[in-house]
Design a protein around this motif. Sequence first.
Motif, mmCIF file in Angstrom:
data_model
loop_
_atom_site.group_PDB
_atom_site.id
_atom_site.type_symbol
_atom_site.label_atom_id
_atom_site.label_comp_id
_atom_site.label_asym_id
_atom_site.label_seq_id
_atom_site.Cartn_x
_atom_site.Cartn_y
_atom_site.Cartn_z
ATOM 1 N N THR A 1 -7.305 -9.914 -1.739
ATOM 2 C CA THR A 1 -7.939 -9.970 -3.058
ATOM 3 C C THR A 1 -7.365 -11.108 -3.883
ATOM 4 O OG1 THR A 1 -8.478 -7.632 -3.070
ATOM 5 C CG2 THR A 1 -8.275 -8.684 -5.217
ATOM 6 N N THR A 2 -6.058 -11.304 -3.823
ATOM 7 C CA THR A 2 -5.425 -12.386 -4.582
ATOM 8 C C THR A 2 -6.010 -13.736 -4.167
ATOM 9 O OG1 THR A 2 -3.426 -11.049 -4.690
ATOM 10 C CG2 THR A 2 -3.197 -13.377 -5.240
ATOM 11 N N SER B 1 -3.568 -3.341 3.706
ATOM 12 C CA SER B 1 -3.446 -3.259 2.262
ATOM 13 C C SER B 1 -2.232 -4.052 1.779
ATOM 14 C CB SER B 1 -3.302 -1.782 1.871
ATOM 15 O OG SER B 1 -3.292 -1.684 0.477
HETATM 16 N N1 LIG Z 1 -0.999 -8.716 -11.023
HETATM 17 C C1 LIG Z 1 -0.073 -8.492 -10.102
HETATM 18 N N2 LIG Z 1 1.227 -8.371 -10.431
HETATM 19 C C2 LIG Z 1 2.176 -8.167 -9.499
HETATM 20 N N3 LIG Z 1 1.928 -8.043 -8.191
HETATM 21 C C3 LIG Z 1 0.654 -8.149 -7.780
HETATM 22 C C4 LIG Z 1 -0.415 -8.374 -8.708
HETATM 23 N N4 LIG Z 1 -1.572 -8.426 -8.020
HETATM 24 C C5 LIG Z 1 -1.242 -8.232 -6.712
HETATM 25 N N5 LIG Z 1 0.092 -8.059 -6.571
HETATM 26 C C6 LIG Z 1 0.796 -7.855 -5.287
HETATM 27 O O1 LIG Z 1 0.416 -8.868 -4.402
HETATM 28 C C7 LIG Z 1 0.244 -8.354 -3.082
HETATM 29 C C8 LIG Z 1 -1.146 -8.678 -2.590
HETATM 30 O O2 LIG Z 1 -2.096 -7.942 -3.333
HETATM 31 P P1 LIG Z 1 -3.657 -8.020 -3.041
HETATM 32 O O3 LIG Z 1 -4.362 -7.237 -4.086
HETATM 33 O O4 LIG Z 1 -4.051 -9.438 -2.869
HETATM 34 O O5 LIG Z 1 -3.745 -7.266 -1.635
HETATM 35 P P2 LIG Z 1 -5.015 -6.892 -0.763
HETATM 36 O O6 LIG Z 1 -4.807 -7.546 0.569
HETATM 37 O O7 LIG Z 1 -6.270 -7.192 -1.477
HETATM 38 O O8 LIG Z 1 -4.838 -5.319 -0.563
HETATM 39 P P3 LIG Z 1 -5.918 -4.108 -0.559
HETATM 40 O O9 LIG Z 1 -6.477 -4.074 0.844
HETATM 41 O O10 LIG Z 1 -5.090 -2.911 -0.839
HETATM 42 O O11 LIG Z 1 -6.945 -4.387 -1.615
HETATM 43 C C9 LIG Z 1 0.562 -6.876 -3.158
HETATM 44 O O12 LIG Z 1 1.869 -6.690 -2.740
HETATM 45 C C10 LIG Z 1 0.401 -6.556 -4.628
HETATM 46 O O13 LIG Z 1 1.245 -5.500 -5.003
#
Ligand SMILES: Nc1ncnc2c1ncn2[C@@H]1O[C@H](COP(=O)(O)OP(=O)(O)OP(=O)(O)O)[C@@H](O)[C@H]1O
Length: 348
Positions: A43-44, A38
């Motif tokens: 997702t980003t 996580s």
């Molecule tokens: N809009 C935003 N503003 C600030 N920080 C963000 C934003 N979107 C994501 N982040 C941060 O960027 C990082 C990556 O987030 P992301 O959603 O891409 O993770 P993920 O790998 O998809 O996690 P998960 O498995 O929980 O969905 C995290 O630390 C998150 O807090």
Amino acid sequence: MSYLVLNNLTKRYGSTAAVDGLNLEIKQGEFISLLGPSGCGKTTTLQMIAGFVEPTAGSIVLNGRDLNNIPANKRGLGIVFQNYALFPHMTASQNVAFGLEMQGIKKAECADRVADTLKLVGLGHLTDRYPARMSGGQQQRVALARALVIKPAVLLLDEPLSNLDAKLREEMQLELRSIQRSIGTTTVLVTHDQSEALALSDRIVVMNQGRVEQIAEPYAAYEQPNSEFVGGFLGKANIFQVLADLSAAEPSVRIAEALIALDGMPMPTASVIVRPEKILFSAPQPSALPGIMKTRVFQGNHWLCQVKTSVGDVLVIRQNDGEPVAHEGAIVHLRWRAQDMRPVGAAV
Ligand SMILES: Nc1ncnc2c1ncn2[C@@H]1O[C@H](COP(=O)(O)OP(=O)(O)OP(=O)(O)O)[C@@H](O)[C@H]1O
Ligand SMILES: [Mg+2]
């Protein structure tokens, strides 16, 4: 030839990098999984490909075309997110048709394509059903059909199966794989479920803190992780500290009491990963690690054992082949082949 290329893709939020210089080349028709804990940036990354999040740096090139200044709705991508909200007041067919109608495709062609796509996902018999009267798995299929019906250049899936219970999820995994193979749509799946990534992907991209840790085919990623992180993330792993033993007659390493001949393998690094299913119970011998069976759990097709040794608890998985397994409290000896030690640290 690469079809979708991510070059140094980076997204910063303030001082933190959500995605940090990601490089990835995806071939046409390939099924790629982005796997990681996580917050690692999965997702980003997907949202940047989709066009919903603007990169801080780097580029995304699809079929030779830079997507940088192309808005999300002009990229021609199919998207299924975790919360795949269907329109509740529309039937399965109407939900699937929605995207096509937005593209201005003629009614007759629209109807044919919707019917074909619903058939493809196994919902040919439920075209007039409303979402509220469908199971979770059926709704998921509608969401998938809605993404596929536009014949997307790339299918982007963000944890699409995570709302489903374990059994349905496994069924949908097999189905998703066979649908993707049959139509050959280039697919990027985001998941934090290692078994899902192993089951579905042509290649897995293991991410950690916005960066790529390893890119490999599922078998290689599991068997030859290049770090403790990847090894631990892709399954159960025992990590052992290794010492070179120069006093032995042939090149050997020592792990606590066990003196293991290298059998022609190169000298491994200071720590090695040994998968639990590679460890056998054996008679006492110099190459075996002694221990006490601490817990022994029966899981139908295999036994999951925790063995207490002088270097900590060791996980052992033995197939249920009908042979008895030592009782809890019994003294056991653990043995594994030299080639099952995967080096993951600095040189000895
Ligand atoms: N809009 C935003 N503003 C600030 N920080 C963000 C934003 N979107 C994501 N982040 C941060 O960027 C990082 C990556 O987030 P992301 O959603 O891409 O993770 P993920 O790998 O998809 O996690 P998960 O498995 O929980 O969905 C995290 O630390 C998150 O807090
Ligand atoms: Mg996510």
